[in-house]
Design a protein around this motif. Structure first.
Motif, PDB file in Angstrom:
ATOM      1  N   LEU A 178      -5.728 -46.647 -22.124  1.00 15.42           N
ATOM      2  CA  LEU A 178      -5.096 -47.490 -21.106  1.00 15.42           C
ATOM      3  C   LEU A 178      -6.007 -48.645 -20.698  1.00 15.42           C
ATOM      4  O   LEU A 178      -5.543 -49.759 -20.479  1.00 15.42           O
ATOM      5  N   TYR A 179      -7.285 -48.384 -20.592  1.00 12.76           N
ATOM      6  CA  TYR A 179      -8.243 -49.444 -20.258  1.00 12.76           C
ATOM      7  C   TYR A 179      -8.180 -50.552 -21.302  1.00 12.76           C
ATOM      8  O   TYR A 179      -8.088 -51.739 -20.964  1.00 12.76           O
ATOM      9  N   GLY A 184     -12.290 -53.055 -28.590  1.00 14.13           N
ATOM     10  CA  GLY A 184     -12.076 -51.790 -27.892  1.00 14.13           C
ATOM     11  C   GLY A 184     -12.589 -50.619 -28.712  1.00 14.13           C
ATOM     12  O   GLY A 184     -13.194 -49.687 -28.170  1.00 14.13           O
ATOM     13  N   ALA A 185     -12.359 -50.666 -30.028  1.00 12.98           N
ATOM     14  CA  ALA A 185     -12.862 -49.604 -30.907  1.00 12.98           C
ATOM     15  C   ALA A 185     -14.396 -49.576 -30.892  1.00 12.98           C
ATOM     16  O   ALA A 185     -15.003 -48.499 -30.871  1.00 12.98           O
ATOM     17  N   GLY A 240     -10.505 -33.805 -23.135  1.00  9.73           N
ATOM     18  CA  GLY A 240     -10.577 -34.790 -24.218  1.00  9.73           C
ATOM     19  C   GLY A 240      -9.318 -35.629 -24.299  1.00  9.73           C
ATOM     20  O   GLY A 240      -9.380 -36.859 -24.465  1.00  9.73           O
ATOM     21  N   LEU A 241      -8.160 -34.993 -24.166  1.00 11.68           N
ATOM     22  CA  LEU A 241      -6.883 -35.722 -24.172  1.00 11.68           C
ATOM     23  C   LEU A 241      -6.809 -36.684 -22.990  1.00 11.68           C
ATOM     24  O   LEU A 241      -6.387 -37.837 -23.141  1.00 11.68           O
ATOM     25  N   ALA A 242      -7.212 -36.218 -21.819  1.00  8.40           N
ATOM     26  CA  ALA A 242      -7.154 -37.059 -20.622  1.00  8.40           C
ATOM     27  C   ALA A 242      -8.102 -38.255 -20.723  1.00  8.40           C
ATOM     28  O   ALA A 242      -7.728 -39.392 -20.386  1.00  8.40           O
ATOM     29  N   LEU A 243      -9.319 -38.014 -21.187  1.00  7.18           N
ATOM     30  CA  LEU A 243     -10.273 -39.119 -21.317  1.00  7.18           C
ATOM     31  C   LEU A 243      -9.829 -40.106 -22.392  1.00  7.18           C
ATOM     32  O   LEU A 243     -10.012 -41.324 -22.243  1.00  7.18           O
ATOM     33  N   LEU A 279      -4.570 -52.267 -21.106  1.00  6.86           N
ATOM     34  CA  LEU A 279      -4.223 -53.003 -19.893  1.00  6.86           C
ATOM     35  C   LEU A 279      -5.227 -54.087 -19.504  1.00  6.86           C
ATOM     36  O   LEU A 279      -4.901 -54.978 -18.723  1.00  6.86           O
ATOM     37  N   LEU A 280      -6.445 -53.994 -20.008  1.00  7.41           N
ATOM     38  CA  LEU A 280      -7.474 -54.983 -19.649  1.00  7.41           C
ATOM     39  C   LEU A 280      -8.136 -55.600 -20.885  1.00  7.41           C
ATOM     40  O   LEU A 280      -9.369 -55.572 -21.015  1.00  7.41           O
ATOM     41  N   PRO A 281      -7.342 -56.179 -21.790  1.00  6.36           N
ATOM     42  CA  PRO A 281      -7.970 -56.758 -22.980  1.00  6.36           C
ATOM     43  C   PRO A 281      -8.935 -57.892 -22.641  1.00  6.36           C
ATOM     44  O   PRO A 281      -9.909 -58.113 -23.364  1.00  6.36           O
TER      45      PRO A 281
END
Length: 131
Positions: A23-24, A103-104, A14-17, A27-29
């Motif tokens: 980051l997605y 993003g949310a 869960g932390l990794a995902l 870094l990619l707005p």
């Protein structure tokens, strides 16, 4: 019921995902702000949900019927972090408020898809009917 080791593995996943999704967004707005890329992002979330649920099953060493519970653990970890971060540190996701909001929305969509996929994966296996 999940075992202690399974829960620890799922919390780590869960932390990794969460970190990968954050980051997605950060870094990619442009992928969120552009209408076409945004629609593609939502559409590509379906195969990503399948992959994520498969990963939950593998990392958690889960039986088929345990998959929804495993996805719930992973999702709960990520959603709680998202909730705290969006409330007190939205800058983690980027500097553009619209990109953060989109993003949310993408995150909510992904969580819902993953839960739905988990439900489908946990369902009974259908055997071919005989004529």
């Amino acid at each position: 019921m999940l075992r202690h080791q399974q829960i620890l593995r799922l919390i780590s996943l869960g932390l990794a995902l969460w970190a990968a999704a954050t980051l997605y967004i950060r870094l990619l707005p442009s992928a969120l702000l552009d209408p076409v890329q945004g629609a593609i992002g939502f559409a590509s979330s379906l195969p990503m949900a399948w992959i994520s649920v498969w990963l939950v099953r593998r990392v958690g060493v889960l039986e088929r019927q345990e998959v929804p519970l495993g996805v719930a653990v992973v999702g709960a970890v990520a959603m709680m972090i998202d909730g705290v971060a969006l409330r007190w540190r939205p800058d983690l996701y980027g500097s553009d408020p619209l990109a953060v909001r989109l993003g949310a929305a993408w995150l909510l969509w992904g969580y819902g898809l993953s839960l739905g996929v988990a439900y489908l994966m946990a369902g009974p296996r259908r055997s071919p009917t005989k004529p």
